[in-house]
Design an enzyme around this catalytic site. Sequence first.
Site, PDB file in Angstrom:
ATOM      1  N   TYR A   1       3.430   6.407  10.048  1.00 47.87           N
ATOM      2  CA  TYR A   1       2.653   5.229   9.648  1.00 47.87           C
ATOM      3  C   TYR A   1       3.513   4.177   8.944  1.00 47.87           C
ATOM      4  CZ  TYR A   1      -1.512   2.590   8.367  1.00 47.87           C
ATOM      5  OH  TYR A   1      -2.449   1.607   8.269  1.00 47.87           O
TER       6      TYR A   1
ATOM      7  N   PRO B   1      -4.693  -0.155  18.643  1.00 43.86           N
ATOM      8  CA  PRO B   1      -4.355  -0.622  17.288  1.00 43.86           C
ATOM      9  C   PRO B   1      -4.465   0.438  16.187  1.00 43.86           C
ATOM     10  CG  PRO B   1      -6.488  -1.484  17.984  1.00 43.86           C
ATOM     11  CD  PRO B   1      -5.914  -0.788  19.172  1.00 43.86           C
TER      12      PRO B   1
ATOM     13  N   LYS C   1       0.730  -0.271  15.059  1.00 45.55           N
ATOM     14  CA  LYS C   1       2.131  -0.263  15.509  1.00 45.55           C
ATOM     15  C   LYS C   1       2.526  -1.442  16.405  1.00 45.55           C
ATOM     16  CE  LYS C   1       3.864   3.163  13.435  1.00 45.55           C
ATOM     17  NZ  LYS C   1       3.631   2.482  12.172  1.00 45.55           N
TER      18      LYS C   1
ATOM     19  N   HIS D   1       0.838  -1.207   0.000  1.00 45.20           N
ATOM     20  CA  HIS D   1       0.000   0.000   0.000  1.00 45.20           C
ATOM     21  C   HIS D   1       0.866   1.247   0.000  1.00 45.20           C
ATOM     22  CE1 HIS D   1      -4.077  -1.738   1.537  1.00 45.20           C
ATOM     23  NE2 HIS D   1      -3.606  -2.381   0.488  1.00 45.20           N
TER      24      HIS D   1
ATOM     25  N   TYR E   1      -9.581   5.037   7.462  1.00 45.93           N
ATOM     26  CA  TYR E   1      -9.763   5.336   8.891  1.00 45.93           C
ATOM     27  C   TYR E   1     -10.820   6.431   8.975  1.00 45.93           C
ATOM     28  CZ  TYR E   1      -5.362   2.853   9.942  1.00 45.93           C
ATOM     29  OH  TYR E   1      -4.369   1.907  10.081  1.00 45.93           O
TER      30      TYR E   1
HETATM   31  P1  FAD Z   1       1.882 -11.874  21.648  1.00 49.71           P
HETATM   32  O1  FAD Z   1       1.461 -11.874  20.240  1.00 49.71           O
HETATM   33  O2  FAD Z   1       0.843 -11.639  22.701  1.00 49.71           O
HETATM   34  O3  FAD Z   1       2.659 -13.206  21.943  1.00 49.71           O
HETATM   35  C1  FAD Z   1       2.987 -13.641  23.256  1.00 49.71           C
HETATM   36  C2  FAD Z   1       3.070 -15.155  23.271  1.00 49.71           C
HETATM   37  O4  FAD Z   1       3.423 -15.581  24.571  1.00 49.71           O
HETATM   38  C3  FAD Z   1       1.727 -15.813  22.966  1.00 49.71           C
HETATM   39  O5  FAD Z   1       1.886 -16.796  21.985  1.00 49.71           O
HETATM   40  C4  FAD Z   1       1.276 -16.381  24.298  1.00 49.71           C
HETATM   41  O6  FAD Z   1       0.500 -17.553  24.148  1.00 49.71           O
HETATM   42  C5  FAD Z   1       2.608 -16.657  24.982  1.00 49.71           C
HETATM   43  N1  FAD Z   1       2.522 -16.628  26.448  1.00 49.71           N
HETATM   44  C6  FAD Z   1       1.792 -15.818  27.236  1.00 49.71           C
HETATM   45  N2  FAD Z   1       1.982 -16.098  28.533  1.00 49.71           N
HETATM   46  C7  FAD Z   1       2.878 -17.105  28.586  1.00 49.71           C
HETATM   47  C8  FAD Z   1       3.461 -17.833  29.646  1.00 49.71           C
HETATM   48  N3  FAD Z   1       3.163 -17.550  30.923  1.00 49.71           N
HETATM   49  N4  FAD Z   1       4.325 -18.822  29.345  1.00 49.71           N
HETATM   50  C9  FAD Z   1       4.646 -19.120  28.031  1.00 49.71           C
HETATM   51  N5  FAD Z   1       4.103 -18.455  26.980  1.00 49.71           N
HETATM   52  C10 FAD Z   1       3.224 -17.459  27.252  1.00 49.71           C
HETATM   53  N6  FAD Z   1      -0.159  -4.581  15.547  1.00 49.71           N
HETATM   54  C11 FAD Z   1       0.330  -4.062  14.402  1.00 49.71           C
HETATM   55  O7  FAD Z   1       1.540  -3.867  14.296  1.00 49.71           O
HETATM   56  N7  FAD Z   1      -0.477  -3.773  13.312  1.00 49.71           N
HETATM   57  C12 FAD Z   1      -1.809  -3.968  13.376  1.00 49.71           C
HETATM   58  O8  FAD Z   1      -2.480  -3.751  12.365  1.00 49.71           O
HETATM   59  C13 FAD Z   1      -2.369  -4.476  14.602  1.00 49.71           C
HETATM   60  N8  FAD Z   1      -3.689  -4.710  14.709  1.00 49.71           N
HETATM   61  C14 FAD Z   1      -4.173  -5.310  15.834  1.00 49.71           C
HETATM   62  C15 FAD Z   1      -5.524  -5.572  15.901  1.00 49.71           C
HETATM   63  C16 FAD Z   1      -6.054  -6.179  17.044  1.00 49.71           C
HETATM   64  C17 FAD Z   1      -7.539  -6.445  17.092  1.00 49.71           C
HETATM   65  C18 FAD Z   1      -5.198  -6.548  18.130  1.00 49.71           C
HETATM   66  C19 FAD Z   1      -5.753  -7.238  19.364  1.00 49.71           C
HETATM   67  C20 FAD Z   1      -3.851  -6.289  18.062  1.00 49.71           C
HETATM   68  C21 FAD Z   1      -3.318  -5.664  16.935  1.00 49.71           C
HETATM   69  N9  FAD Z   1      -1.965  -5.385  16.831  1.00 49.71           N
HETATM   70  C22 FAD Z   1      -1.485  -4.803  15.690  1.00 49.71           C
HETATM   71  C23 FAD Z   1      -1.052  -5.696  17.945  1.00 49.71           C
HETATM   72  C24 FAD Z   1      -0.248  -6.975  17.745  1.00 49.71           C
HETATM   73  O9  FAD Z   1      -1.100  -8.052  17.486  1.00 49.71           O
HETATM   74  C25 FAD Z   1       0.599  -7.253  18.990  1.00 49.71           C
HETATM   75  O10 FAD Z   1       1.292  -6.087  19.336  1.00 49.71           O
HETATM   76  C26 FAD Z   1       1.594  -8.400  18.772  1.00 49.71           C
HETATM   77  O11 FAD Z   1       0.927  -9.645  18.737  1.00 49.71           O
HETATM   78  C27 FAD Z   1       2.654  -8.450  19.870  1.00 49.71           C
HETATM   79  O12 FAD Z   1       3.483  -9.578  19.721  1.00 49.71           O
HETATM   80  P2  FAD Z   1       4.188 -10.236  20.971  1.00 49.71           P
HETATM   81  O13 FAD Z   1       4.961 -11.378  20.457  1.00 49.71           O
HETATM   82  O14 FAD Z   1       4.883  -9.203  21.766  1.00 49.71           O
HETATM   83  O15 FAD Z   1       3.006 -10.720  21.928  1.00 49.71           O
HETATM   84  C1  PHB Z   2      -6.139  -4.843  10.535  1.00 47.22           C
HETATM   85  O1  PHB Z   2      -6.309  -5.025   9.326  1.00 47.22           O
HETATM   86  O2  PHB Z   2      -6.348  -5.729  11.378  1.00 47.22           O
HETATM   87  C2  PHB Z   2      -5.705  -3.504  11.012  1.00 47.22           C
HETATM   88  C3  PHB Z   2      -5.277  -2.565  10.088  1.00 47.22           C
HETATM   89  C4  PHB Z   2      -4.886  -1.320  10.521  1.00 47.22           C
HETATM   90  C5  PHB Z   2      -4.915  -1.012  11.855  1.00 47.22           C
HETATM   91  C6  PHB Z   2      -5.315  -1.956  12.787  1.00 47.22           C
HETATM   92  C7  PHB Z   2      -5.714  -3.210  12.360  1.00 47.22           C
HETATM   93  O3  PHB Z   2      -4.546   0.226  12.260  1.00 47.22           O
END
Ligand code: FAD
Ligand code: PHB
Length: 386
Positions: free
Chosen positions: A381, A289, A293, A72, A197
């Site tokens: 962004y 979200p 980021k 994009h 958005y």
């Molecule tokens: P997580 O993905 O939470 O991974 C942590 C892992 O640790 C998990 O697999 C979990 O099962 C495991 N775990 C937890 N506790 C324990 C334990 N005690 N022992 C062993 N394992 C454990 N981010 C973006 O950049 N762009 C987006 O468009 C975006 N959209 C989003 C939309 C939604 C609806 C949501 C909810 C989030 C969005 N995010 C987005 C955020 C993004 O998904 C998270 O920031 C990202 O998953 C963080 O990764 P992480 O590995 O730090 O944590």
């Molecule tokens: C998504 O497609 O899940 C999405 C896209 C942009 C955002 C957040 C989530 O800012």
Amino acid sequence: MRTQIAIIGAGPAGLMLAHLLRQQNIDCVVLENRTREYVEGRVRAGVLEQTTVRVLDRLGLGERMHSEGLVHEGTNLAIDGEIFRIDMAALTGGATVMVYGQQEVMHDLFNAAEARGVKIIFEAKGVALHDVDSTRPYVTWQGGRLDCDYIAGCDGAHGASRGAIPSHVIQTFERVYPFGWLGILADVPPASHELIYANHARGFALASMRSAGRSRYYLQCALDERLEDWPDERFWDEVCLRLGEQTAAQVTRGPSFEKSIAPLRSFVCEPMRWGRLFLAGDAAHIVPPTGAKGLNLAVADVIVLAAAFAEFYHGGSTAGIDGYSAKALARVWKGERFSWWFTSLTHRFPDMDGFDRKMQVAELNYIRGSRAAQTTLAENYVGLPM
Ligand code: FAD
Ligand code: PHB
């Protein structure tokens, strides 16, 4: 069992870190308390910034992303249905983002794990960290013990790692927003070929996608909203209303196959290191979200952390390790600011009065007319330089 780096959590942060360490011949073991299917099945992020795309390429894991992901060059904002476009590529000297779901990223990372010597222990229940502040830390879980040089706490917002840091060492900063996002996935073509958005008097809406045939839509909702009160028809009606007539005419309705509500929160814990424990990703910080980021900040953390470990194991210097927290936090706070600002600009707050709403609309109109303001939005962004 013994390893150099014990990684807790096989989300984007933990698994990306494991791949980066293996690429540098550093030994690691990942402990994940859920199954691969569960981690891979979670519908979350959708937008990858430049740095994230580059690191997947550097790992040699970008092939499917480049063939199936959508590049994009711009994004759209809407004020009460009136749309304008931010030409991100033109404003940033050619930078773009990649629409490629977190589920796909996880799939690619898991698929390549075994061949690259990334060891993952799934369903490790009751993970506990020990002697973190000593030179011989270790991790235990039901039925296992892992001795290591360092621990990477990549276990997300509700993991065990952050709690291993004594409360007198840690400082937390938090903002809880008085609303959530209700999201759906449906196998229908997206309304627009780029994201929209939308700020609307009735609340925020976002038109996003996963592919040419799969759409992702979000609606700002109350925190006590119940999914059963949102049958698909009601969702489509509301999203069309908030996106406005012009976009609504392009919306293809269809049955949703995923529907969920996520609360919105900003959170940072400082420092991101204590003794031999290093926090990365959602374990250390959460963003709403709106700025897309969260996943990208998690990846940026582990790029810095993997470089620090490489500097230690291959160069004998602890400078990177000692500088990790400050370096990661500098980027984190910029991501926090952008996500908070973009959320504040586009959502309806319950205590907003007429003046507050006029300020939002004025700021959006200012962005619409100002190349400088559009550049600020665009450079954040697509992702600030590392
Ligand atoms: P997580 O993905 O939470 O991974 C942590 C892992 O640790 C998990 O697999 C979990 O099962 C495991 N775990 C937890 N506790 C324990 C334990 N005690 N022992 C062993 N394992 C454990 N981010 C973006 O950049 N762009 C987006 O468009 C975006 N959209 C989003 C939309 C939604 C609806 C949501 C909810 C989030 C969005 N995010 C987005 C955020 C993004 O998904 C998270 O920031 C990202 O998953 C963080 O990764 P992480 O590995 O730090 O944590
Ligand atoms: C998504 O497609 O899940 C999405 C896209 C942009 C955002 C957040 C989530 O800012």
